[in-house]
Design an enzyme around this catalytic site. Sequence first.
Site, short mmCIF file in Angstrom:
data_model
loop_
_atom_site.label_atom_id
_atom_site.label_comp_id
_atom_site.label_asym_id
_atom_site.label_seq_id
_atom_site.Cartn_x
_atom_site.Cartn_y
_atom_site.Cartn_z
N ASP A 127 -78.71 -48.17 17.61
CA ASP A 127 -78.00 -48.46 18.84
C ASP A 127 -76.52 -48.15 18.66
O ASP A 127 -75.91 -48.58 17.69
CB ASP A 127 -78.20 -49.93 19.22
CG ASP A 127 -77.76 -50.20 20.65
OD1 ASP A 127 -77.83 -49.28 21.49
OD2 ASP A 127 -77.34 -51.34 20.93
N HIS A 134 -66.98 -50.58 28.25
CA HIS A 134 -67.68 -51.72 27.65
C HIS A 134 -67.01 -52.14 26.34
O HIS A 134 -66.75 -53.32 26.11
CB HIS A 134 -69.14 -51.35 27.39
CG HIS A 134 -69.90 -52.38 26.61
ND1 HIS A 134 -70.29 -53.58 27.16
CD2 HIS A 134 -70.32 -52.42 25.32
CE1 HIS A 134 -70.91 -54.30 26.24
NE2 HIS A 134 -70.95 -53.62 25.12
N GLU A 200 -78.06 -55.44 28.24
CA GLU A 200 -77.15 -54.31 28.11
C GLU A 200 -77.81 -53.12 28.77
O GLU A 200 -78.92 -52.72 28.39
CB GLU A 200 -76.82 -54.02 26.64
CG GLU A 200 -75.91 -55.09 26.05
CD GLU A 200 -75.32 -54.74 24.70
OE1 GLU A 200 -75.90 -53.90 23.98
OE2 GLU A 200 -74.26 -55.31 24.37
N GLU A 202 -78.40 -49.50 29.19
CA GLU A 202 -78.19 -48.31 28.34
C GLU A 202 -79.20 -47.23 28.71
O GLU A 202 -80.20 -47.49 29.38
CB GLU A 202 -78.39 -48.67 26.85
CG GLU A 202 -77.50 -49.80 26.36
CD GLU A 202 -77.49 -49.95 24.84
OE1 GLU A 202 -77.74 -48.95 24.13
OE2 GLU A 202 -77.23 -51.08 24.38
N ASP A 232 -80.95 -53.41 26.10
CA ASP A 232 -80.77 -53.99 24.77
C ASP A 232 -80.41 -55.47 24.94
O ASP A 232 -79.24 -55.85 24.93
CB ASP A 232 -79.66 -53.22 24.05
CG ASP A 232 -79.41 -53.73 22.65
OD1 ASP A 232 -80.36 -54.23 22.04
OD2 ASP A 232 -78.27 -53.62 22.17
N ARG A 236 -75.39 -63.42 23.07
CA ARG A 236 -73.94 -63.32 22.80
C ARG A 236 -73.43 -64.41 21.88
O ARG A 236 -72.48 -64.18 21.11
CB ARG A 236 -73.16 -63.38 24.12
CG ARG A 236 -73.51 -62.31 25.11
CD ARG A 236 -73.25 -60.93 24.54
NE ARG A 236 -73.60 -59.88 25.52
CZ ARG A 236 -73.71 -58.60 25.21
NH1 ARG A 236 -73.51 -58.20 23.96
NH2 ARG A 236 -74.03 -57.72 26.13
N GLN A 239 -74.45 -63.49 18.43
CA GLN A 239 -73.66 -62.31 18.05
C GLN A 239 -72.24 -62.70 17.61
O GLN A 239 -71.73 -62.21 16.60
CB GLN A 239 -73.59 -61.36 19.25
CG GLN A 239 -72.88 -60.03 18.98
CD GLN A 239 -72.88 -59.13 20.23
OE1 GLN A 239 -73.48 -59.46 21.25
NE2 GLN A 239 -72.21 -58.01 20.14
N LYS A 252 -79.52 -59.00 18.39
CA LYS A 252 -80.08 -57.83 19.06
C LYS A 252 -81.54 -57.62 18.69
O LYS A 252 -82.12 -56.59 19.04
CB LYS A 252 -79.28 -56.59 18.64
CG LYS A 252 -77.79 -56.70 18.85
CD LYS A 252 -77.44 -56.50 20.31
CE LYS A 252 -75.94 -56.35 20.47
NZ LYS A 252 -75.60 -55.90 21.81
N THR A 256 -85.85 -55.07 22.75
CA THR A 256 -85.17 -54.00 23.47
C THR A 256 -86.24 -53.37 24.36
O THR A 256 -87.28 -52.94 23.85
CB THR A 256 -84.60 -52.95 22.49
OG1 THR A 256 -83.58 -53.58 21.70
CG2 THR A 256 -84.01 -51.76 23.22
N GLU A 362 -69.68 -59.05 30.60
CA GLU A 362 -68.52 -58.45 31.28
C GLU A 362 -68.46 -58.88 32.75
O GLU A 362 -67.38 -59.13 33.28
CB GLU A 362 -68.60 -56.93 31.21
CG GLU A 362 -68.48 -56.37 29.81
CD GLU A 362 -68.98 -54.94 29.76
OE1 GLU A 362 -68.19 -54.03 30.03
OE2 GLU A 362 -70.18 -54.73 29.48
CA CA Z 1 -76.44 -52.24 22.70
#
Ligand code: CA
Length: 420
Positions: A127, A134, A200, A202, A232, A236, A239, A252, A256, A362
Amino acid sequence: MPLLTSWIDSANAPDCPFPLNNLPCGVFSVDGSEARCGVAIGDMILDVTRLEEDGVIAPAEHPVFDVPYWNDFMDLGPDAWAAFRNNLIAMLGDGADADTRARIEPALVPMAEAVLEMPMVVSEYTDFYAGKNHAFNVGTMFRGAENALPPNWLHIPIGYNGRASSVVVSGTDVRRPWGQLKGPDDDAPRFAPSARFDIELEMGAIVGQPSDGPVTVDEADAMIFGYVLLNDWSARDIQAWEYQPLGPFQAKATATTISPWIVTRAALEPFRCDTPAREKELLPHLRDTGPMLYDIDLRVTMAPQGKPATQIVQTNYNVMYYSAAQQLAHHTTSGCAMNVGDLLGSGTISGPTKDSRGSLLELSWGGKEPMTLESGDTRSFIEDGDTLTLHGACHGDGYTIGFGACTGTLLPALKDPYAR
Ligand code: CA
């Protein structure tokens, strides 16, 4: 390029995601039968496993569709990919003769009756973090605006090695994970369910040819078989505590999700576009050699359990700073071997405006600015029972290239993850 018309009428509607121009590759089953390889066309799936069994097509001297994944076909290489596509365009095009149609028709399955499964065996998963908006937004929240972009960011597409075992197909439920959490004001970490579970938005690039040493950006582009939407899922709070200095790990690794249809590079060819202007000149081995991003409109919808969905994100893949070809080229610089079925996540795709941010982190600015959904519910992060869906579309001259939905519902955390 105009719409390529098919004798399958449903494929000719301007908003149909699967016109003859697309022909994406998937794996499906009907009524619990053995999974088979198929190609989407209109509201049907063309059972290419059956076509190969019946001798209507023969992409290679040996069977490649006798397995429920596209890896064996990808292994044949770009010449075989092009020949297969051209053959299908001829057989499904409105110029096909009655004899050809009669050989194809028994292999058409209504998409509504099919369950879509993983289209390939994911050999490895990496990834990246190639969206500048971002990276800047997250960096600002984690480290402050002055240190938002790491010093390497404008020179290399940074990434981490993920887990192939965590990749699941659209429709798979995702369980809220437990993990070690420590807020900035906490004296000590605790083990608890993640309270800041996120998406996420992507794109995933699928490597269709192997390499055993460094490859150029052009060679990397030619190795890519196609693209999928990719969510993904990210915890948070896990993380924030675990990521220094080696990057994300358990945050993560829950899941996914990818969309079920691999849209081939050939189908995306008319939608190629340039990466944004370089803020620092890239070293020669990573320089752009042509348009290697794609103009793909992307949206995310969120639906609380039993309630209608609200669109929460609208953006485009064309905002990324690095292309998948540049990421793949960078990935090989060390001599790292790449395999058929390697999956490369683009990194979260956030545009410059608030409604184009590709993660809840975000959108809610770390939980400080909760969103209000059309149902009246407010959200900073994902609540149990919420369904998140990614949508992607390229808009051509009278046709649309779709990916199929990339969706997943969040299940509540287990009461006790170690109960036996
Ligand atoms: Ca990602």
